[in-house]
Design a protein around this motif. Structure first.
Motif, short mmCIF file in Angstrom:
data_model
loop_
_atom_site.label_atom_id
_atom_site.label_comp_id
_atom_site.label_asym_id
_atom_site.label_seq_id
_atom_site.Cartn_x
_atom_site.Cartn_y
_atom_site.Cartn_z
N GLN A 169 46.58 55.69 24.08
CA GLN A 169 47.44 55.36 25.18
C GLN A 169 46.76 54.54 26.28
N ARG A 170 45.63 54.99 26.35
CA ARG A 170 44.84 53.94 27.47
C ARG A 170 44.49 52.73 26.93
N ILE A 171 44.16 52.42 25.58
CA ILE A 171 44.04 51.24 25.21
C ILE A 171 45.28 50.31 25.03
N ALA A 172 46.34 51.01 24.61
CA ALA A 172 47.74 50.40 24.88
C ALA A 172 47.66 49.78 26.38
N GLU A 173 47.70 50.61 27.35
CA GLU A 173 47.86 50.17 28.66
C GLU A 173 46.83 49.30 29.15
N ASN A 174 45.47 49.31 28.95
CA ASN A 174 44.46 48.85 29.77
C ASN A 174 43.54 47.99 28.97
N GLY A 175 43.58 48.06 27.52
CA GLY A 175 42.63 47.26 26.63
C GLY A 175 41.36 47.94 26.32
N TYR A 176 40.47 46.95 25.97
CA TYR A 176 39.10 47.58 25.87
C TYR A 176 38.17 47.22 27.07
N ASP A 177 36.98 47.85 27.36
CA ASP A 177 35.86 47.64 27.68
C ASP A 177 34.65 48.14 27.21
N PRO A 178 34.08 47.52 26.09
CA PRO A 178 32.93 48.08 25.14
C PRO A 178 31.80 48.25 25.90
N GLN A 179 31.27 49.38 26.13
CA GLN A 179 30.21 49.67 26.71
C GLN A 179 29.27 50.70 26.19
N LEU A 180 27.84 50.71 26.08
CA LEU A 180 27.16 51.77 25.84
C LEU A 180 26.37 52.30 27.28
N ILE A 181 26.90 53.34 27.66
CA ILE A 181 26.36 53.84 28.96
C ILE A 181 25.65 55.05 28.92
N PRO A 182 24.20 55.16 28.92
CA PRO A 182 23.45 56.36 28.58
C PRO A 182 23.85 57.73 29.24
N LEU A 183 24.08 58.44 28.65
CA LEU A 183 24.62 59.98 29.15
C LEU A 183 23.06 60.96 28.95
N HIS A 184 22.90 61.77 29.94
CA HIS A 184 21.75 62.44 29.93
C HIS A 184 21.92 64.00 30.13
N GLY A 185 21.14 64.95 29.72
CA GLY A 185 21.59 66.27 29.74
C GLY A 185 22.45 67.08 28.96
#
Length: 423
Positions: free
Chosen positions: A94-110
């Motif tokens: 649903q989010r993609i249908a509304e807003n499209g894509y924004d491909p990112q690799l954002i590091p997550l720690h912990g």
């Protein structure tokens, strides 16, 4: 007089009035449509009955417990029971249908099992594209358009499964196969905001086109499947191998099978490459799958280990969900028998390759174990082998045989998957 007589003699005796060709063409089209309705209506009607029954039970179970009211929106929760059908993967679509894509690799720690934040690029684009198209035409929101695409695609899939089974074992086998598609473990996603119905619809008709030597259509469908799910690799390989065999045997000439082989992989390759380009990392899609969703190929090590944990009562593995896990175990126990039934029917090469690679892919990746029932849902030839084994039963016997599963599917294919697990 003679002039008139000579003029009339030059006119064809069988001259038709203006518009006769159009009327003839329209009548032929109506005749073909009526024939298609007669052919597919029993299978699609039976499929609709079992799906509606299961969905009703699913909604009743949700209303009975009210557990969805206590869960997060997007994670099995919502304001109304049917909102659950748009949760989990559905919220991403649903989010993609509304807003499209924004491909990112954002590091997550912990977090021990996650190194990147979740991102919508993990979900392939064909299904949300269709959601957006349906929404723009009908005015439905992302949820409504997602349900509409899935329901329509599920009937297209049922028709394709029927057509293949009918070709292998006759009309009755085709109807039974369509019904089993609606009852199979994991079938709860067929009428939800999930891409599974669309993928099975494309796959079934691609295989049917190979069986009927429509190579160009099969190639285009395989290309489209590659825009829908990464597991389309199994269909791409099946169509390509069947085309290669046709080339070697010279059964359908050269141009059409060769063209099918050449065009099949480009949907899948394009999307993975596009995500890598946008992330500035050509392996970005696979890093996202592993780092955000803990999905990666491990030759079946996690499936084997978790299977042993479940049957010995150890529930301390990653994402343990007892009810869906036990359903997955039951399905894995039944899987060899389903494969034997399929092979006894002597299916064409395209079905054999597609089934084996789909099963291999489903069991050879680290994943949520309880989702095996959903990951095996695209292996629709398994339904066909079982349908061929059941086709000799009389109609009352078949109705009695499928009555309880139609009711129970609301639990094992719906409630257990969405509320007691993570589909």
């Amino acid at each position: 007089m003679s002039t008139a007589s000579s003029t009339s003699s030059t006119e064809p005796a069988s001259a038709e009035p203006p518009g006769a060709d159009e009327r003839s063409g329209g009548a032929e089209l109506q005749s073909r449509f009526a024939a298609a309705v007669d052919r597919f209506a029993p299978a699609l009607g039976a499929y609709a009955v079992v799906k509606a029954t299961g969905l009703t039970v699913f909604m009743l179970l949700l209303s009975h417990t009210g557990d969805f009211l206590k869960k997060e929106v997007g994670r099995g929760g919502g304001a109304r029971p049917w909102d659950v059908l748009g949760t989990w993967d559905g919220i991403w679509y649903q989010r993609i249908a509304e807003n499209g894509y924004d491909p990112q690799l954002i590091p997550l720690h912990g977090y021990p099992l996650a190194t990147y934040y979740e991102n919508s690029a993990a979900f392939f684009p064909l299904y949300p594209w269709l959601m957006r198209l349906v929404g723009s035409v009908t005015g439905l929101g992302p949820y409504g358009s997602g349900i509409a695409v899935s329901v329509i695609a599920s009937f297209v899939a049922a028709a394709g499964i029927f057509a293949i089974a009918e070709r292998l074992g006759g009309f009755r086998a085709g109807v039974i196969a369509a019904v089993i598609w609606g009852l199979f473990p994991g079938s709860g996603v067929e009428w939800a905001v999930y891409s599974d119905s669309l993928f099975v619809a494309i796959s079934a008709w691609a295989c049917y086109c190979v069986m009927t030597h429509r190579w160009l259509t099969a190639g285009v469908l395989a290309l489209a499947a590659g825009l829908n799910r990464p597991t389309a690799a199994a269909l791409i390989a099946a169509v390509s191998i069947a085309a290669l065999v046709a080339l070697v045997r010279r059964t359908d000439g050269t141009a059409r099978p060769l063209t099918a082989m050449l065009i099949t992989p480009w949907g899948l390759l394009w999307y993975v490459a596009w995500v890598g380009y946008r992330m500035d990392d050509w392996g970005g899609y696979f890093k996202l799958q592993r780092g955000a969703w803990n999905r990666y190929f491990d030759w079946g090590a996690s499936t084997s280990r978790t299977f042993l944990d479940v049957i010995t009562g150890h529930w301390d593995f990653w994402q343990s969900n007892p009810a869906p896990d036990l359903i997955a175990v039951a399905l894995l126990i039944a899987l060899p028998g389903l494969l034997v039934l399929l092979f006894r029917a002597r299916p064409p090469l395209v079905l054999v390759v597609f089934t084996l690679l789909t099963v291999f892919t489903a069991l050879s990746s680290n994943q949520i174990f309880g989702n095996i029932s959903r990951y095996l849902l695209p292996a629709f030839p398994l339904f066909i082998g079982l349908a061929l084994a059941l086709r000799r039963l009389r109609l009352p016997t078949l109705a009695g045989l499928f009555a309880m599963p139609a009711v129970a599917a609301g639990w094992y294919a719906g409630y257990a998957l969405f509320e007691m697990g993570i589909p």
